[in-house]
Design a protein around this motif. Sequence first.
Motif, PDB file in Angstrom:
ATOM      1  N   SER A 122       2.038   2.163  -9.874  1.00 33.00           N
ATOM      2  CA  SER A 122       1.514   2.915  -8.735  1.00 33.00           C
ATOM      3  C   SER A 122       1.323   1.941  -7.575  1.00 33.00           C
ATOM      4  CB  SER A 122       0.190   3.581  -9.101  1.00 33.00           C
ATOM      5  OG  SER A 122      -0.774   2.606  -9.444  1.00 33.00           O
ATOM      6  N   ARG A 123       1.603   2.388  -6.369  1.00 34.15           N
ATOM      7  CA  ARG A 123       1.552   1.475  -5.214  1.00 34.15           C
ATOM      8  C   ARG A 123       1.378   2.262  -3.928  1.00 34.15           C
ATOM      9  NH1 ARG A 123       7.017  -1.470  -6.066  1.00 34.15           N
ATOM     10  NH2 ARG A 123       7.062  -0.572  -8.137  1.00 34.15           N
ATOM     11  N   CYS A 124       0.902   1.610  -2.885  1.00 37.38           N
ATOM     12  CA  CYS A 124       0.802   2.222  -1.568  1.00 37.38           C
ATOM     13  C   CYS A 124       1.541   1.351  -0.551  1.00 37.38           C
ATOM     14  CB  CYS A 124      -0.654   2.417  -1.155  1.00 37.38           C
ATOM     15  SG  CYS A 124      -1.608   0.900  -0.986  1.00 37.38           S
ATOM     16  N   ARG A 149      -1.307  -2.379  -4.529  1.00 35.39           N
ATOM     17  CA  ARG A 149      -2.122  -1.401  -5.234  1.00 35.39           C
ATOM     18  C   ARG A 149      -3.572  -1.846  -5.239  1.00 35.39           C
ATOM     19  NH1 ARG A 149      -0.291  -1.641 -11.557  1.00 35.39           N
ATOM     20  NH2 ARG A 149      -0.284  -3.896 -11.872  1.00 35.39           N
TER      21      ARG A 149
END
Length: 366
Positions: A122-124, A149
């Motif tokens: 998961s990452r932004c 993240r």
Amino acid sequence: SLFRYYRKKILSYLPIRSIVIASSVCKNWNSIITSSSFTTRISATKKSWLFLCGQNNIFIKNNQPFAFDPDANKWITLPTSTLLSQDFFIGSNGFFFATSQNFSFKPTLNGSWVQTSPLKFSRCNPLVDVYYKNGLNHEPRFIVVGGVRFVGGLVEIEDRLAVEIYNPNLDFWELCPPLPADFRSGNSSQWSCSSLLKGKFYVFGIYSCFITCFDLDKCLWSEVQTLRPPGILFSFLVSCQDCLVLGGLCNSPNGPNFILWKVDEKTMEFSEIAIMPQELMYYLFDSEEDDKYASLKCVGLGNIIYVYNEEHHKNYNACVCEFGNEFGKCSWRKVPNLPASASKFHRVISFCSNVSLDNILQGARI
């Protein structure tokens, strides 16, 4: 047959929006416009559009995406999506993406949102791009690179997230090596930009000027190099006319200039090809603040490069540089103001994209 040929020829000169309207005039025009030979030719010859998506942190209802058609020289207001309110909404060649919790995508001008199987990491704020494994007639692939993240509510900048490549046909994520360690502290889309060229995905540090490329066939990263013209403050890497082009703000004796350089992808040598006219610099920036140029952004694709100011007080002013058949010969002009419906945005996401006429004709209304 001769009349049909000339009708097709005349229709091909219209902007895409006018072509869509013309498809409703009569059955004969509709059959010409919806033929695969016509839609393929139009999609390949029309100039790339600028997509600008505004997010308002206070009033979600004010979020709004727009698209600029350079052939018609007009902005188009696109339907607002609930996913536009996601913290990590981005776009790339032909698609919108939402990456806040799950990874979702949709074509820019038609279709509905599709949620993928979960990312392995998961990452932004990652870098995202679209390429086609075996040409434009095959399934697209989505490459997700970098990003950060949160760990315990804090950004984990030491975490080098693996590259992930998505196959929509199989709903499968392939894991590949992460960005080189040189990009450890600048691996999000806030500090880096990307560009696709000849089967390679280039990542460039907007401020660090580090550059590397990922071979999409071999799934390997190249050695990190530095691409820093003299006096450069910050810059952006784009793919233009089958070449790499660097566009950046540069100090000069007469003050800051926005300059374009052609980059040799093999040697990383660069040569100046164009300078933004001074009157356009004044159009984009007229304040006396020291950091006024920090809001400058640059995107491009095909034979066109857009430079814009993402600050509301300048009404998101933009200009465009368009190259002719002879590379290096270009013309600059202002982009019209956004539609009156545009409000104040706290964040602006933009990208440059080709537009598929076939995709629009399947049901989009512009």
